[in-house]
Write an enzyme that holds these catalytic residues in place. Structure first.
Site, PDB file in Angstrom:
ATOM      1  CB  CYS A 237      -0.807  -0.068   1.281  1.00 52.95           C
ATOM      2  SG  CYS A 237      -2.005   1.167   1.340  1.00 52.95           S
TER       3      CYS A 237
ATOM      4  CD  GLU B 286      -1.595  -6.443  -1.416  1.00 53.02           C
ATOM      5  OE1 GLU B 286      -0.588  -6.453  -0.681  1.00 53.02           O
ATOM      6  OE2 GLU B 286      -2.756  -6.460  -0.984  1.00 53.02           O
TER       7      GLU B 286
HETATM    8  C1  LIG Z   1      -0.358  -0.503  -4.425  1.00 53.36           C
HETATM    9  C2  LIG Z   1      -1.268   0.558  -3.952  1.00 53.36           C
HETATM   10  O1  LIG Z   1      -1.225   0.912  -2.811  1.00 53.36           O
HETATM   11  S1  LIG Z   1      -2.369   1.338  -5.002  1.00 53.36           S
HETATM   12  C3  LIG Z   1      -2.972   2.697  -4.099  1.00 53.36           C
HETATM   13  C4  LIG Z   1      -2.212   3.944  -4.335  1.00 53.36           C
HETATM   14  N1  LIG Z   1      -2.516   4.913  -3.305  1.00 53.36           N
HETATM   15  C5  LIG Z   1      -3.602   5.717  -3.331  1.00 53.36           C
HETATM   16  O2  LIG Z   1      -4.426   5.699  -4.217  1.00 53.36           O
HETATM   17  C6  LIG Z   1      -3.776   6.618  -2.130  1.00 53.36           C
HETATM   18  C7  LIG Z   1      -4.144   8.012  -2.537  1.00 53.36           C
HETATM   19  N2  LIG Z   1      -3.181   8.542  -3.511  1.00 53.36           N
HETATM   20  C8  LIG Z   1      -1.942   8.895  -3.165  1.00 53.36           C
HETATM   21  O3  LIG Z   1      -1.520   8.757  -2.025  1.00 53.36           O
HETATM   22  C9  LIG Z   1      -1.070   9.519  -4.227  1.00 53.36           C
HETATM   23  O4  LIG Z   1      -1.882  10.024  -5.250  1.00 53.36           O
HETATM   24  C10 LIG Z   1      -0.043   8.536  -4.870  1.00 53.36           C
HETATM   25  C11 LIG Z   1       0.811   7.879  -3.782  1.00 53.36           C
HETATM   26  C12 LIG Z   1      -0.719   7.454  -5.666  1.00 53.36           C
HETATM   27  C13 LIG Z   1       0.860   9.388  -5.773  1.00 53.36           C
HETATM   28  O5  LIG Z   1       1.497  10.328  -4.954  1.00 53.36           O
HETATM   29  P1  LIG Z   1       1.980  11.769  -5.476  1.00 53.36           P
HETATM   30  O6  LIG Z   1       2.899  12.292  -4.421  1.00 53.36           O
HETATM   31  O7  LIG Z   1       0.835  12.608  -5.830  1.00 53.36           O
HETATM   32  O8  LIG Z   1       2.779  11.354  -6.774  1.00 53.36           O
HETATM   33  P2  LIG Z   1       3.665  12.257  -7.745  1.00 53.36           P
HETATM   34  O9  LIG Z   1       3.529  13.700  -7.416  1.00 53.36           O
HETATM   35  O10 LIG Z   1       5.033  11.703  -7.739  1.00 53.36           O
HETATM   36  O11 LIG Z   1       2.978  11.959  -9.131  1.00 53.36           O
HETATM   37  C14 LIG Z   1       3.144  10.725  -9.771  1.00 53.36           C
HETATM   38  C15 LIG Z   1       2.432  10.750 -11.103  1.00 53.36           C
HETATM   39  O12 LIG Z   1       1.033  10.654 -10.905  1.00 53.36           O
HETATM   40  C16 LIG Z   1       0.380  11.776 -11.490  1.00 53.36           C
HETATM   41  N3  LIG Z   1      -0.681  12.215 -10.594  1.00 53.36           N
HETATM   42  C17 LIG Z   1      -0.636  12.294  -9.244  1.00 53.36           C
HETATM   43  N4  LIG Z   1      -1.813  12.757  -8.776  1.00 53.36           N
HETATM   44  C18 LIG Z   1      -2.588  12.950  -9.865  1.00 53.36           C
HETATM   45  C19 LIG Z   1      -3.915  13.419 -10.042  1.00 53.36           C
HETATM   46  N5  LIG Z   1      -4.667  13.781  -8.999  1.00 53.36           N
HETATM   47  N6  LIG Z   1      -4.405  13.495 -11.298  1.00 53.36           N
HETATM   48  C20 LIG Z   1      -3.645  13.146 -12.366  1.00 53.36           C
HETATM   49  N7  LIG Z   1      -2.384  12.698 -12.264  1.00 53.36           N
HETATM   50  C21 LIG Z   1      -1.864  12.603 -11.034  1.00 53.36           C
HETATM   51  C22 LIG Z   1       1.439  12.860 -11.569  1.00 53.36           C
HETATM   52  O13 LIG Z   1       1.161  13.785 -12.581  1.00 53.36           O
HETATM   53  C23 LIG Z   1       2.658  12.051 -11.855  1.00 53.36           C
HETATM   54  O14 LIG Z   1       2.712  11.710 -13.232  1.00 53.36           O
HETATM   55  P3  LIG Z   1       3.977  12.202 -14.126  1.00 53.36           P
HETATM   56  O15 LIG Z   1       5.152  11.468 -13.531  1.00 53.36           O
HETATM   57  O16 LIG Z   1       3.635  11.743 -15.483  1.00 53.36           O
HETATM   58  O17 LIG Z   1       4.065  13.649 -13.919  1.00 53.36           O
END
Ligand SMILES: CC(=O)SCCNC(=O)CCNC(=O)[C@H](O)C(C)(C)COP(=O)(O)OP(=O)(O)OC[C@H]1O[C@@H](n2cnc3c(N)ncnc32)[C@H](O)[C@@H]1OP(=O)(O)O
Length: 421
Positions: free
Chosen positions: A243, A277
């Site tokens: 996660c 996962e």
């Molecule tokens: C295995 C698993 O756990 S799956 C579950 C993943 N976790 C979640 O869904 C929990 C809620 N989400 C989050 O915590 C976060 O959005 C994460 C961990 C998935 C990503 O964290 P961030 O710090 O925002 O990531 P980061 O800034 O490095 O962006 C990563 C990429 O995702 C894209 N991205 C992040 N948020 C968004 C958004 N809201 N809309 C569109 N694209 C997005 C970014 O543009 C980036 O893409 P790029 O590299 O092409 O520019």
């Protein structure tokens, strides 16, 4: 009598409260811009927010308001019963999670000095699920119902960083490894926090089989929580992340990509391949796809000979299926319609563009030389190794045999000998 325009109910400090916003157009209330009245179980106004000295201007509650209070009280009691059902750990861990999110009245989460809206409900104990704002200590992750309790807690809480070993530091960024078995309460609280931003998360209480990698930024002599990922100590399915979460206030700043890159670095040190996962959330999928594309593009650019998918997998620690998905996303893997066979169409300038774009957006990179970490091997394995080591180091063995009476004592002595030399 002022008209009730909005209401909110809940329990605070053991008292049942009805908070009513009043229409301030009433002549009696002309001088008031906005107020909330708290009605308690005795059906008397007990508090006026924000200016308690204005209380004397308030008339007794009307019959309508009292009825409203009783109806709201019944509704909340019902909600509390349901939310108690959903908050049972065995339901959450045994794969019987409710299809609909558990009922909750939490509208905001106060984490440190930042206030965030939760995206989903989390199975906090019933008395906390009924709070409108949930207050969380950003260091020990203890959750509380009121700002007052949080203030009191902050005066006593001595934690300034996550309870684990700092395994990576680069400027202000640090990563701590926290063992779910040793810090079960912290890790359970972390999972509950994560649940508020993850729809499909199932793990809340059974944290012992996991390690948690917590990312912080260092400011004012404190390590502020940014995000984390969890990882099974032993994964039968080769998952390297269970996660992953970046707190909403830190999202879209590259921290998620950093955590993903870091998780692959750990997998590389373990000399394994791994994959997150499944199922991935939408945000998880965009973040992983973007990382996989960059990682495979960089690997292809660095290659100076033929490369198989197996070889890319070895160099990147990525699962072959994820490599294929990245090759498709890069439009490299294409099916020849004539021969019906797959071919790789590589264009160096396009791969370079993918890498340049990533480098521009993600300034914070993982530097493998800053990692201070050895893979988890478990207590049983450590004991095996110690036994094995004792047969390899006769001098130490002799010393232990002479002086130690039990096997345990001899292991302790062996340890102290090894570390002091
Ligand atoms: C295995 C698993 O756990 S799956 C579950 C993943 N976790 C979640 O869904 C929990 C809620 N989400 C989050 O915590 C976060 O959005 C994460 C961990 C998935 C990503 O964290 P961030 O710090 O925002 O990531 P980061 O800034 O490095 O962006 C990563 C990429 O995702 C894209 N991205 C992040 N948020 C968004 C958004 N809201 N809309 C569109 N694209 C997005 C970014 O543009 C980036 O893409 P790029 O590299 O092409 O520019």
């Amino acid at each position: 009598m002022p008209r009730v325009v909005a209401l909110n109910v809940g329990e605070e400090h053991g008292r049942f409260l009805l908070k009513v916003s009043l229409d301030t157009s009433s002549p009696d209330y002309q001088s008031f811009a906005y107020r909330i009245i708290v009605l308690d179980e005795t059906r008397r106004y007990s508090t006026v927010i924000p200016n308690s000295e204005e209380r004397e201007f308030l008339p007794d509650p009307s019959a309508d308001e009292s009825n409203l209070f009783l109806r709201a009280q019944n509704a909340v009691k019902k909600t509390q019963e349901e939310s108690y059902l959903y908050s049972q750990p065995f339901l959450a861990t045994a794969g019987h999670a409710p299809s609909a999110p558990a009922p909750t009245t939490i509208r905001f989460v106060q984490f440190g000095n930042k206030k965030t809206k939760p995206w989903y409900s989390a199975p906090y104990p019933e008395e906390y699920s009924c709070s409108r704002i949930l207050y969380i200590c950003e260091f020990c992750l203890k959750y509380m119902k009121s700002e007052y309790t949080l203030c009191r807690h902050m005066m006593k809480c001595s934690w300034r960083h996550p309870p684990g070993n700092e395994i990576y530091r680069d400027g202000k960024i640090s990563l701590f490894e926290v063992d779910g078995q040793q810090q079960s309460v912290y890790c359970q609280n972390l999972c509950l926090l994560a649940k508020m931003f993850l729809h499909s998360k199932m793990l809340y209480y059974d944290v012992e089989p996991f390690l948690f990698y917590v990312m912080t930024t260092y400011e004012d002599c404190k390590y502020h929580f940014v995000g984390y990922f969890s990882k099974e100590k032993r994964s039968a399915s080769n998952y390297n992340v269970s996660c992953i979460l970046t707190l909403p206030t830190y999202q879209r700043k590259g921290y998620g990509a950093f955590l993903i890159e870091f998780s692959y670095l750990l997998t590389q040190v373990e000399q394994k391949t791994g994959s997150p996962e499944k199922p991935l959330s939408d945000l998880g999928l965009v973040s992983y796809r973007s990382y996989w594309k960059m990682r495979v593009a960089r690997c292809l650019l660095q290659a100076n000979g033929p490369l198989s998918i197996e070889e890319i997998s070895k160099r990147t620690s990525m699962d072959p299926n994820d490599i294929i998905s990245a090759l498709e996303a890069l439009s490299i893997l294409q099916r020849n319609p004539r021969t019906n066979e797959y071919e790789l169409h590589i264009r160096q300038d396009e791969l370079q563009a993918v890498c340049n774009k990533w480098d521009r957006k993600h300034q914070q990179r993982v530097h493998p030389n800053l990692l201070r970490w050895t893979p988890y091997i478990g207590e049983a394995k450590i004991n095996d190794l110690l036994q094995h080591e004792s047969t390899l180091v006769p001098a130490v063995k002799n010393c232990n045999l002479n002086e130690a009476s039990t096997e345990e004592e001899s292991r302790e002595k062996l340890n102290s000998n090894t570390y002091s030399s």
